[in-house]
Every structure is written in C-alpha cells, then in structure tokens.
Design a protein around this motif. Structure first.
Motif, PDB file in Angstrom:
ATOM      1  N   GLN A  62       0.855  -1.170   0.000  1.00  0.00           N
ATOM      2  CA  GLN A  62       0.000   0.000   0.000  1.00  0.00           C
ATOM      3  C   GLN A  62       0.899   1.231   0.000  1.00  0.00           C
ATOM      4  OE1 GLN A  62      -2.220  -0.513   3.596  1.00  0.00           O
ATOM      5  NE2 GLN A  62      -0.428  -1.369   4.561  1.00  0.00           N
ATOM      6  N   ASN A  63       0.305   2.382   0.198  1.00  0.00           N
ATOM      7  CA  ASN A  63       1.092   3.604   0.154  1.00  0.00           C
ATOM      8  C   ASN A  63       1.656   3.984   1.514  1.00  0.00           C
ATOM      9  OD1 ASN A  63      -1.493   4.239   1.156  1.00  0.00           O
ATOM     10  ND2 ASN A  63      -1.145   6.392   0.702  1.00  0.00           N
ATOM     11  N   LEU A  64       1.704   3.034   2.432  1.00  0.00           N
ATOM     12  CA  LEU A  64       2.280   3.292   3.735  1.00  0.00           C
ATOM     13  C   LEU A  64       3.667   2.683   3.821  1.00  0.00           C
ATOM     14  CD1 LEU A  64      -0.812   2.403   5.969  1.00  0.00           C
ATOM     15  CD2 LEU A  64      -0.034   4.690   5.299  1.00  0.00           C
ATOM     16  N   SER A  65       4.490   3.234   4.682  1.00  0.00           N
ATOM     17  CA  SER A  65       5.810   2.687   4.946  1.00  0.00           C
ATOM     18  C   SER A  65       6.099   2.787   6.429  1.00  0.00           C
ATOM     19  CB  SER A  65       6.879   3.428   4.141  1.00  0.00           C
ATOM     20  OG  SER A  65       6.939   4.782   4.538  1.00  0.00           O
ATOM     21  N   ALA A  66       7.070   2.036   6.891  1.00  0.00           N
ATOM     22  CA  ALA A  66       7.441   2.061   8.300  1.00  0.00           C
ATOM     23  C   ALA A  66       8.950   2.125   8.418  1.00  0.00           C
ATOM     24  CB  ALA A  66       6.887   0.841   9.026  1.00  0.00           C
ATOM     25  N   SER A  67       9.392   2.683   9.522  1.00  0.00           N
ATOM     26  CA  SER A  67      10.823   2.742   9.793  1.00  0.00           C
ATOM     27  C   SER A  67      11.063   2.531  11.275  1.00  0.00           C
ATOM     28  CB  SER A  67      11.401   4.092   9.345  1.00  0.00           C
ATOM     29  OG  SER A  67      10.823   5.153  10.066  1.00  0.00           O
ATOM     30  N   ARG A  68      12.232   2.027  11.580  1.00  0.00           N
ATOM     31  CA  ARG A  68      12.625   1.814  12.978  1.00  0.00           C
ATOM     32  C   ARG A  68      14.027   2.390  13.136  1.00  0.00           C
ATOM     33  NH1 ARG A  68      12.049  -3.820  16.383  1.00  0.00           N
ATOM     34  NH2 ARG A  68      12.943  -3.069  18.345  1.00  0.00           N
ATOM     35  N   PRO A  69      14.091   3.681  13.403  1.00  0.00           N
ATOM     36  CA  PRO A  69      15.395   4.326  13.513  1.00  0.00           C
ATOM     37  C   PRO A  69      16.134   4.024  14.813  1.00  0.00           C
ATOM     38  CG  PRO A  69      13.629   5.903  13.887  1.00  0.00           C
ATOM     39  CD  PRO A  69      12.980   4.618  13.478  1.00  0.00           C
ATOM     40  N   GLN A  70      15.390   3.675  15.846  1.00  0.00           N
ATOM     41  CA  GLN A  70      15.990   3.321  17.133  1.00  0.00           C
ATOM     42  C   GLN A  70      15.328   2.050  17.663  1.00  0.00           C
ATOM     43  OE1 GLN A  70      16.382   6.611  19.963  1.00  0.00           O
ATOM     44  NE2 GLN A  70      15.932   8.066  18.315  1.00  0.00           N
ATOM     45  N   ASP A  71      15.962   1.442  18.623  1.00  0.00           N
ATOM     46  CA  ASP A  71      15.498   0.143  19.128  1.00  0.00           C
ATOM     47  C   ASP A  71      14.045   0.178  19.573  1.00  0.00           C
ATOM     48  OD1 ASP A  71      15.918  -1.776  22.089  1.00  0.00           O
ATOM     49  OD2 ASP A  71      15.703  -2.568  20.048  1.00  0.00           O
ATOM     50  N   ARG A  72      13.649   1.276  20.227  1.00  0.00           N
ATOM     51  CA  ARG A  72      12.304   1.318  20.804  1.00  0.00           C
ATOM     52  C   ARG A  72      11.421   2.373  20.148  1.00  0.00           C
ATOM     53  NH1 ARG A  72      14.411   1.750  26.860  1.00  0.00           N
ATOM     54  NH2 ARG A  72      16.088   2.765  25.729  1.00  0.00           N
ATOM     55  N   GLN A  73      11.696   2.677  18.898  1.00  0.00           N
ATOM     56  CA  GLN A  73      10.922   3.672  18.166  1.00  0.00           C
ATOM     57  C   GLN A  73      10.488   3.095  16.830  1.00  0.00           C
ATOM     58  OE1 GLN A  73      13.134   7.090  16.742  1.00  0.00           O
ATOM     59  NE2 GLN A  73      11.349   8.425  16.923  1.00  0.00           N
ATOM     60  N   PHE A  74       9.206   3.246  16.554  1.00  0.00           N
ATOM     61  CA  PHE A  74       8.635   2.698  15.323  1.00  0.00           C
ATOM     62  C   PHE A  74       7.764   3.783  14.702  1.00  0.00           C
ATOM     63  CE2 PHE A  74       8.387  -0.533  12.462  1.00  0.00           C
ATOM     64  CZ  PHE A  74       7.347  -1.444  12.517  1.00  0.00           C
ATOM     65  N   ILE A  75       7.980   4.068  13.428  1.00  0.00           N
ATOM     66  CA  ILE A  75       7.295   5.180  12.778  1.00  0.00           C
ATOM     67  C   ILE A  75       6.539   4.674  11.564  1.00  0.00           C
ATOM     68  CG2 ILE A  75       7.598   7.384  11.587  1.00  0.00           C
ATOM     69  CD1 ILE A  75      10.124   7.790  13.297  1.00  0.00           C
ATOM     70  N   LEU A  76       5.305   5.119  11.430  1.00  0.00           N
ATOM     71  CA  LEU A  76       4.474   4.794  10.271  1.00  0.00           C
ATOM     72  C   LEU A  76       4.321   6.060   9.440  1.00  0.00           C
ATOM     73  CD1 LEU A  76       2.629   2.589   8.922  1.00  0.00           C
ATOM     74  CD2 LEU A  76       0.746   3.636  10.184  1.00  0.00           C
ATOM     75  N   SER A  77       4.560   5.955   8.146  1.00  0.00           N
ATOM     76  CA  SER A  77       4.559   7.143   7.292  1.00  0.00           C
ATOM     77  C   SER A  77       3.801   6.905   5.999  1.00  0.00           C
ATOM     78  CB  SER A  77       6.002   7.542   6.949  1.00  0.00           C
ATOM     79  OG  SER A  77       6.779   7.743   8.093  1.00  0.00           O
ATOM     80  N   SER A  78       3.439   8.017   5.401  1.00  0.00           N
ATOM     81  CA  SER A  78       2.892   8.006   4.051  1.00  0.00           C
ATOM     82  C   SER A  78       3.261   9.319   3.386  1.00  0.00           C
ATOM     83  CB  SER A  78       1.377   7.837   4.060  1.00  0.00           C
ATOM     84  OG  SER A  78       0.856   7.938   2.749  1.00  0.00           O
ATOM     85  N   LYS A  79       3.546   9.250   2.098  1.00  0.00           N
ATOM     86  CA  LYS A  79       3.845  10.478   1.370  1.00  0.00           C
ATOM     87  C   LYS A  79       2.570  11.175   0.919  1.00  0.00           C
ATOM     88  CE  LYS A  79       8.355   8.984  -0.301  1.00  0.00           C
ATOM     89  NZ  LYS A  79       9.202   8.689  -1.486  1.00  0.00           N
ATOM     90  N   LYS A  80       1.553  10.363   0.586  1.00  0.00           N
ATOM     91  CA  LYS A  80       0.285  10.926   0.114  1.00  0.00           C
ATOM     92  C   LYS A  80      -0.853  10.055   0.608  1.00  0.00           C
ATOM     93  CE  LYS A  80       1.818  13.197  -4.150  1.00  0.00           C
ATOM     94  NZ  LYS A  80       1.604  13.315  -5.621  1.00  0.00           N
ATOM     95  N   LEU A  81      -1.642  10.588   1.514  1.00  0.00           N
ATOM     96  CA  LEU A  81      -2.739   9.819   2.087  1.00  0.00           C
ATOM     97  C   LEU A  81      -3.894   9.642   1.108  1.00  0.00           C
ATOM     98  CD1 LEU A  81      -2.863  11.293   5.680  1.00  0.00           C
ATOM     99  CD2 LEU A  81      -2.389   8.914   5.080  1.00  0.00           C
ATOM    100  N   LEU A  82      -4.545   8.483   1.222  1.00  0.00           N
ATOM    101  CA  LEU A  82      -5.753   8.186   0.466  1.00  0.00           C
ATOM    102  C   LEU A  82      -6.937   8.150   1.430  1.00  0.00           C
ATOM    103  CD1 LEU A  82      -4.352   5.137  -1.558  1.00  0.00           C
ATOM    104  CD2 LEU A  82      -4.434   7.529  -2.316  1.00  0.00           C
ATOM    105  N   LEU A  83      -8.135   8.290   0.887  1.00  0.00           N
ATOM    106  CA  LEU A  83      -9.329   8.188   1.729  1.00  0.00           C
ATOM    107  C   LEU A  83      -9.359   6.848   2.458  1.00  0.00           C
ATOM    108  CD1 LEU A  83     -12.116   9.690  -0.580  1.00  0.00           C
ATOM    109  CD2 LEU A  83     -11.209  10.685   1.532  1.00  0.00           C
ATOM    110  N   SER A  84      -8.927   5.791   1.774  1.00  0.00           N
ATOM    111  CA  SER A  84      -8.962   4.451   2.344  1.00  0.00           C
ATOM    112  C   SER A  84      -7.963   4.254   3.482  1.00  0.00           C
ATOM    113  CB  SER A  84      -8.687   3.411   1.253  1.00  0.00           C
ATOM    114  OG  SER A  84      -7.432   3.659   0.638  1.00  0.00           O
ATOM    115  N   ASP A  85      -7.107   5.234   3.724  1.00  0.00           N
ATOM    116  CA  ASP A  85      -6.161   5.128   4.835  1.00  0.00           C
ATOM    117  C   ASP A  85      -6.794   5.480   6.177  1.00  0.00           C
ATOM    118  OD1 ASP A  85      -3.566   6.397   2.690  1.00  0.00           O
ATOM    119  OD2 ASP A  85      -3.946   4.321   3.285  1.00  0.00           O
TER     120      ASP A  85
END
Lengths: 114, 113
Positions: A62-85
């Motif tokens: 889908q148009n979502l992505s995730a990153s884990r820059p640190q051991d206890r940090q989790f980030i959910l991202s999107s560049k362009k949101l859709l209505l279905s998000d």
C-alpha cells in the motif's frame, strides 16, 4: 514496567497530505514492534512488523511505509494519504516469553482522511 | 491459509449469568491461543494465553478452554458484570511462527443490568 506510547491520539488530514505516526516503547530492550490498522467494527490488519533496528517486514502492499530508527521507536509514514487510509492505527510490542508472542498495544491513533 | 472465526453478532447476556464466546480456527494447529479485550477507542488488552497441551486455563472469573480436535476455543466469563461489556478478540500463533499473531475479528459482548 513497560509502557508504550503513540501520538497523536487523533488526526484529521486531507487527501494527498503526508503522514507520520510515532510509537515508542519504554522499559524493554529489542522488542518486536508492530503496526496494525483497524477499520470500524473490523479486526486487526497487520501492516508492518520489525524484529530490530532497520528491519521492517511489510504485510500489505500500500502507500504506507514504516521505519525503525531506534530500538524502541517505530514510525508509520505516508507520502500521500488516500481516503482508504482512514482508520484506527495501533502500535504493539511483543514480549517473547516461553516461546509465545503476547502483544501489548498502545492507545492508538484515530486517523480521518478527508 | 489460516482462518479464525468469531461470532460477528453481538452477544447479549444478563448480568450475573455466564457469557461464553467462541473462537474457531481452520487449516492449522497453533501451539497456543490468546484472548484479548478491546474497549471502544482503545487498544486490545491481553487477558489469557492457553497452550495446545492445556485443556483449560482460569483467571479470576475468566476461563478459557482449548479443544485442538474441534479446533475451537471457548472463553467464559462467570458472574458477568456490565463492566465486562467490550469486544473480545482471539488470536493464535501464526503458522510460520514468524513473530506474528493471527487475529479474529472479535465478538462484542453486552452485559445488561
């Protein structure tokens, strides 16, 4: 004791705008981390999980992505949101004790895309 | 593929009675099964875990059974109270045990005073 934080609690965003949801865990090391989405009245849909820094597995293309820059940090991202998000986004961590995966959830983020 | 089924219809129970929720699964024999409670607008909260070699597990007014032959788990709340009203989710170990749980859609329980 362990705690999990998510922010923001609620978010209203226009279609096509970017997204960044953050999740942090305290009181544990090297947790497995998860992002779920829950539509109204529906079950949990696993979006991403991570077993370590920089290690991300995607379950749903889908148009979502995730990153884990640190051991206890989790980030959910999107560049362009859709209505279905739109939906209720939950972060969780796992304590793998005795070969089982009990998941502990954050308070969630209610996302509305208009 | 693995599939979990929970009754999608809400369960209405009179206060003081025993509430029984059902979780059925197919195509897999998980090593364990879990039950969670979810209140509106909140994340699920872990309640109980039962392993494949355990027939029954109890915690206060909660009881879970696990029948690996029927591929079914029953979740009981005895002496139910209005505060027990919530959606209850069952989850089982993923087939690949790849750090994932497979989730049912949940059953909404309503305890009427």
């Amino acid at each position: 004791s362990q705690t999990i934080h998510q922010w923001p609690a609620t978010l209203v965003q226009p279609v096509g705008s970017p997204l960044s949801l953050e999740c942090t865990v305290e009181g544990t090391s090297n947790p497995n981390l998860y992002w779920y989405r829950q539509a109204a009245g529906r079950g949990l849909q696993l979006l991403f999980y991570s077993v370590g820094i920089g290690q991300i597995s995607s379950e749903v293309p889908q148009n979502l992505s995730a990153s884990r820059p640190q051991d206890r940090q989790f980030i959910l991202s999107s560049k362009k949101l859709l209505l279905s998000d739109s939906g209720f986004y939950l972060c969780a961590w796992t304590s793998r004790v005795g070969g089982t995966d009990t998941q502990y959830f954050g308070p969630g983020t209610r996302l509305t895309v208009l | 593929s693995q599939k979990i089924e929970q009754n999608s219809e809400a369960l209405n129970i009179q206060e003081g009675k025993t509430a029984t929720l059902t979780c059925n699964y197919t195509n897999y024999s998980p090593a364990y099964l879990q039950w969670y409670r979810q209140d509106p607008g909140r994340g699920p909260v872990f309640l109980l875990l039962i392993r494949e070699n355990e027939k029954e597990k109890r915690k206060e007014r909660l009881k879970v059974t696990f029948d690996t032959t029927l591929k079914q788990s029953l979740f009981h709340i005895t002496a139910s109270q209005p505060a027990d009203s919530a959606t209850y989710l069952c989850a089982l170990e993923g087939m690949d045990s790849n750090y994932q749980l497979i989730w049912g859609a949940g059953t909404k329980l309503i305890i009427k005073p």
